[in-house]
Write an enzyme that holds these catalytic residues in place. Structure first.
Site, PDB file in Angstrom:
ATOM      1  N   SER A 133      -1.642  -5.406   4.367  1.00 62.14           N
ATOM      2  CA  SER A 133      -2.420  -5.829   3.217  1.00 62.14           C
ATOM      3  C   SER A 133      -1.633  -6.850   2.402  1.00 62.14           C
ATOM      4  CB  SER A 133      -2.789  -4.586   2.386  1.00 62.14           C
ATOM      5  OG  SER A 133      -3.703  -4.883   1.380  1.00 62.14           O
TER       6      SER A 133
ATOM      7  N   ASP B 287     -12.682  -4.723   8.881  1.00 64.22           N
ATOM      8  CA  ASP B 287     -11.863  -4.829   7.679  1.00 64.22           C
ATOM      9  C   ASP B 287     -12.160  -6.146   6.959  1.00 64.22           C
ATOM     10  OD1 ASP B 287      -9.971  -4.659   5.712  1.00 64.22           O
ATOM     11  OD2 ASP B 287      -8.238  -4.632   7.050  1.00 64.22           O
TER      12      ASP B 287
ATOM     13  N   HIS C  46      -9.607  -0.445   6.310  1.00 64.38           N
ATOM     14  CA  HIS C  46      -8.371  -1.155   5.967  1.00 64.38           C
ATOM     15  C   HIS C  46      -7.148  -0.234   6.027  1.00 64.38           C
ATOM     16  CE1 HIS C  46      -6.028  -4.406   4.275  1.00 64.38           C
ATOM     17  NE2 HIS C  46      -5.625  -3.644   3.277  1.00 64.38           N
TER      18      HIS C  46
END
Length: 521
Positions: free
Chosen positions: A321, A377, A432
């Site tokens: 991320s 995602d 995610h």
């Protein structure tokens, strides 16, 4: 000369005997082959059910019951491990059966001759489809290094140490069960909160706190002697922490591009990422130097230390991320300041970071980047989700614009629907989740293959901080938490929040590794 009739009779008898013998052998071979096919088909029957997706997974319990009826004593003390491996997982597989359970890790082989290819020297050509088993294990290893930053992070807003690591660096891997990887943490690093990125910072709600300005962002680690011998070099790892619930976080993210440095007019990156990476203040305790300065100081020290000993050194930077974005900035800085260093980035669910000039400069510097993404995602499609998608369909001229975001490196794309154990109607934030990424990696074979039937990584980890697994498995959602939510029973019989041991209290000071220290695995 006339041939005797008796000789012809003898020859006919030999020919007839040979034909009979040949027919007999053909019959034996046919019978044997049919028996082999029947055995193989019976053995593979559970695989096909196990690899089925969509509607059939709703009936996983019924399938399991049918298999149990055919094999009533499937799990016994004398049952071979191979038989356990071919069965579909169900709730029964998460009951502790000691040594008779399937190992969660595959054996590790020597990579001393292949590590450069596995880390992208040829841009992973021929290694991703199908996915090379050694590469799969290496990617998962670095993913677990990143997952450790989440597992150790103090998210409790009622803790005075919220935003720090719960463990000191000397026992970090021991507390998290990662000593088997053969690495040692050498330094923690911190980033400031006063930056232009919304909701990435965790802060205590108490009046007193360890820091009002900084968050722990990750660590630098190095491979020990035994592991270095196995992987063929001394590997320095930088693991950057990301965000746990990033879909809202990235929705609010401003798409402003900023010049990376005064000497690079056309190279631009996302302003918020650069702020986290570069911000510092003399008024803070933990960020008198920026995250970039803290990390680069340690990288320089370790590279010089091991090069002086005549060792080959590599730098692997990894993150999930937000951490994946910071990993690219870190790789750019390392590549421009340390000549001749093999630098590799492995990111998970990372957003776009910069423009095409940034991408081309990283390629020119020789930084090898492997981006692992999940199709469902949203984060890898940001910043500029709609705008970038439209421009991508336009002509080549528009794709050269310096104010358009571009991804860097080679992509390995996974699909949530690949796994028969994951819900089909799962929410976007769950897609995610890093543990989901590692689960899909463990089962990935190729673009056209189904989920790997002999995947070994523990499936229960998927629900550690999500609710992604099908209900038939009966794995609790969000099960990873402190016992009693952090409370302990003291000697007076009261439930209280414990204080930290002195060595676990965050410290901005780092003890140097002695020059004569051999870092053992």
């Amino acid at each position: 000369m006339e041939v005797s009739p008796m000789r012809n009779v003898a020859r006919d008898e030999k020919t007839s005997a040979r034909k009979i013998s040949r027919r007999a052998w053909k019959l034996k071979i046919r019978i044997t082959w049919n028996a082999i096919k029947k055995t193989v088909l019976n053995t593979m029957k559970p695989h096909r059910r196990h690899l089925s997706c969509a509607p059939t997974m709703k009936n996983l319990s019924m399938i399991r019951q049918e298999l149990a009826n055919n094999q009533p004593n499937r799990v016994t003390k004398t049952q071979p491990l191979a038989q356990l491996l071919i069965m579909p997982y169900s709730a029964a597989d998460f009951i502790d059966r000691g040594d008779h359970m399937t190992p969660t890790k595959s054996p590790r082989e020597n990579l001393s001759k292949t590590w450069r290819e596995l880390h992208g020297s040829q841009n992973w050509e021929g290694l991703l489809d199908p996915l090379h088993p050694s590469l799969r294990r290496e990617i998962i290893k670095y993913g677990e290094f990143v997952e450790a930053t989440y597992d150790a992070f103090d998210f409790d807003p009622l803790s005075e140490f919220c935003g720090s690591s719960r463990y000191n660096r000397h026992k970090f891997f021991e507390e998290l069960g990662l000593t088997g990887h053969g690495y040692k943490v050498t330094k923690y690093f911190y980033a400031m909160s006063h930056v232009d990125v919304p909701r990435w910072f965790e802060r205590s709600e108490l009046g007193r706190t360890w820091s009002k300005d900084s968050n722990w962002m990750g660590y630098v680690a190095v491979s020990g002697d035994q592991e270095s011998e196995r992987i063929g070099r001394r590997d320095i790892v930088v693991a950057w922490r990301g965000t746990v619930a990033p879909t809202e976080w990235f929705t609010d993210l401003k798409s402003k591009l900023k010049r990376l440095s005064s000497g690079s007019k056309h190279i631009k990156v996302q302003n918020g990422f650069l702020s986290i990476y570069m911000s510092k203040s003399e008024e803070t305790r933990y960020n008198k130097s920026s995250a970039s300065e803290q990390v680069m100081e340690e990288i320089h020290r370790l590279v010089n230390f091991f090069r002086e000993r005549g060792e080959e050194v590599s730098l692997t930077i990894t993150g999930h991320s937000l951490g994946g974005a910071l990993a690219l900035l870190n790789a750019y800085q390392a590549a421009t300041s340390i000549p001749g260093l093999f630098i590799n980035v492995i990111s998970f669910g990372a957003p776009r970071v910069g423009n095409i000039a940034f991408k081309e400069k990283l390629n020119q510097l020789g930084v090898k980047t492997l981006r692992v993404v999940v199709k469902q995602d949203l984060v890898p499609k940001l910043p500029g989700l709609l705008f970038n998608k439209i421009l991508h369909k336009l002509n080549v001229i528009n794709q050269r614009l310096n104010w358009v975001y571009r991804h860097v490196g080679t992509q390995l794309k996974l699909d949530v629907h690949l796994s028969p154990y994951v819900k089909r109607d799962s929410d976007m934030s769950g897609s995610h989740n890093l543990e989901l990424y590692l689960h899909l990696l463990d089962g990935y074979l190729s673009k056209k293959s189904k989920f790997r039937w002999n995947a070994r990584r523990d499936i229960a980890l998927v629900n550690k901080s999500s609710d992604m697994l099908i209900e038939d498995l009966r794995i609790p959602e969000f099960w990873y938490q402190m016992p009693h939510k952090g409370l302990v029973l003291n000697k007076h019989g009261r439930w209280v929040k414990p204080g930290r041991e002195p060595e676990d209290i965050p410290s901005p000071f780092v003890t140097e590794i002695p020059k004569n220290l051999l870092i053992e695995s």
